[in-house]
Design an enzyme around this catalytic site. Structure first.
Site, PDB file in Angstrom:
ATOM      1  N   ARG A   1      78.637   9.610  32.770  1.00  0.00           N
ATOM      2  CA  ARG A   1      77.997   9.518  31.449  1.00  0.00           C
ATOM      3  C   ARG A   1      78.609  10.530  30.485  1.00  0.00           C
ATOM      4  O   ARG A   1      78.821  10.220  29.316  1.00  0.00           O
ATOM      5  CB  ARG A   1      76.485   9.722  31.569  1.00  0.00           C
ATOM      6  CG  ARG A   1      75.771   8.560  32.248  1.00  0.00           C
ATOM      7  CD  ARG A   1      74.262   8.646  32.124  1.00  0.00           C
ATOM      8  NE  ARG A   1      73.695   9.901  32.571  1.00  0.00           N
ATOM      9  CZ  ARG A   1      73.273  10.164  33.805  1.00  0.00           C
ATOM     10  NH1 ARG A   1      73.370   9.235  34.743  1.00  0.00           N
ATOM     11  NH2 ARG A   1      72.742  11.336  34.100  1.00  0.00           N
TER      12      ARG A   1
ATOM     13  N   ARG B   1      74.846   5.678  36.630  1.00  0.00           N
ATOM     14  CA  ARG B   1      73.907   6.574  37.307  1.00  0.00           C
ATOM     15  C   ARG B   1      74.481   7.962  37.555  1.00  0.00           C
ATOM     16  O   ARG B   1      73.777   8.859  37.993  1.00  0.00           O
ATOM     17  CB  ARG B   1      73.462   5.947  38.627  1.00  0.00           C
ATOM     18  CG  ARG B   1      72.715   4.628  38.398  1.00  0.00           C
ATOM     19  CD  ARG B   1      72.131   4.103  39.653  1.00  0.00           C
ATOM     20  NE  ARG B   1      71.088   5.021  40.097  1.00  0.00           N
ATOM     21  CZ  ARG B   1      70.479   4.934  41.248  1.00  0.00           C
ATOM     22  NH1 ARG B   1      70.789   3.982  42.082  1.00  0.00           N
ATOM     23  NH2 ARG B   1      69.550   5.796  41.587  1.00  0.00           N
ATOM     24  N   CYS B   2      75.766   8.142  37.272  1.00  0.00           N
ATOM     25  CA  CYS B   2      76.450   9.408  37.526  1.00  0.00           C
ATOM     26  C   CYS B   2      76.502  10.243  36.248  1.00  0.00           C
ATOM     27  O   CYS B   2      76.999   9.782  35.215  1.00  0.00           O
ATOM     28  CB  CYS B   2      77.861   9.125  38.037  1.00  0.00           C
ATOM     29  SG  CYS B   2      78.892  10.578  38.166  1.00  0.00           S
ATOM     30  N   SER B   3      76.025  11.477  36.307  1.00  0.00           N
ATOM     31  CA  SER B   3      76.012  12.325  35.111  1.00  0.00           C
ATOM     32  C   SER B   3      77.419  12.630  34.609  1.00  0.00           C
ATOM     33  O   SER B   3      77.657  12.655  33.398  1.00  0.00           O
ATOM     34  CB  SER B   3      75.251  13.630  35.379  1.00  0.00           C
ATOM     35  OG  SER B   3      75.909  14.400  36.364  1.00  0.00           O
TER      36      SER B   3
END
Length: 113
Positions: free
Chosen positions: A14, A9-11
């Site tokens: 990712r 969920r963390c950019s």
């Protein structure tokens, strides 16, 4: 083998995963929110990073502000907080051999290659 402690969920996490994928090297993904690290594993990561437990904590997280913010906590208490609330751990963490980085900014990950 390269290991990434990843939060999908963390950019930034990712982005780190993309850097590893583009590198063409084999790596292992550890979804540390699904399977929280034990205190000993967190200690090992801290040792590889060369930082204290306090330096690994995300202090803007709601759980930190509500439960720990104004308390004087020992290293062991900080480790317990991260084990109990893995969301407090900075991300992504990438380890290769005896080297580790927190992938903020993401380009730090490239220092491991």
């Amino acid at each position: 083998m390269i290991k990434i402690y990843h939060n999908p969920r963390c950019s930034k996490s990712r982005e780190g995963l993309n850097i590893l994928a583009e590198s063409g090297q084999d790596f292992q993904i550890v979804k540390y929110l699904d399977l929280p690290m034990e205190k000993e594993e967190i200690k090992e990561v801290l040792s590889l990073l060369g930082i204290s437990a306090e330096d690994l904590i995300r202090k803007n997280e709601k759980v930190w502000k509500e439960n720990y913010k104004d308390k004087k906590l020992s290293e062991d208490e900080l480790l317990e907080a991260m084990q109990e609330h893995p969301k407090l751990i900075e991300r992504p963490i990438v380890i290769r051999g005896e080297k580790a980085v927190i992938g903020r900014p993401s380009d730090k990950i490239k220092d491991l290659f």
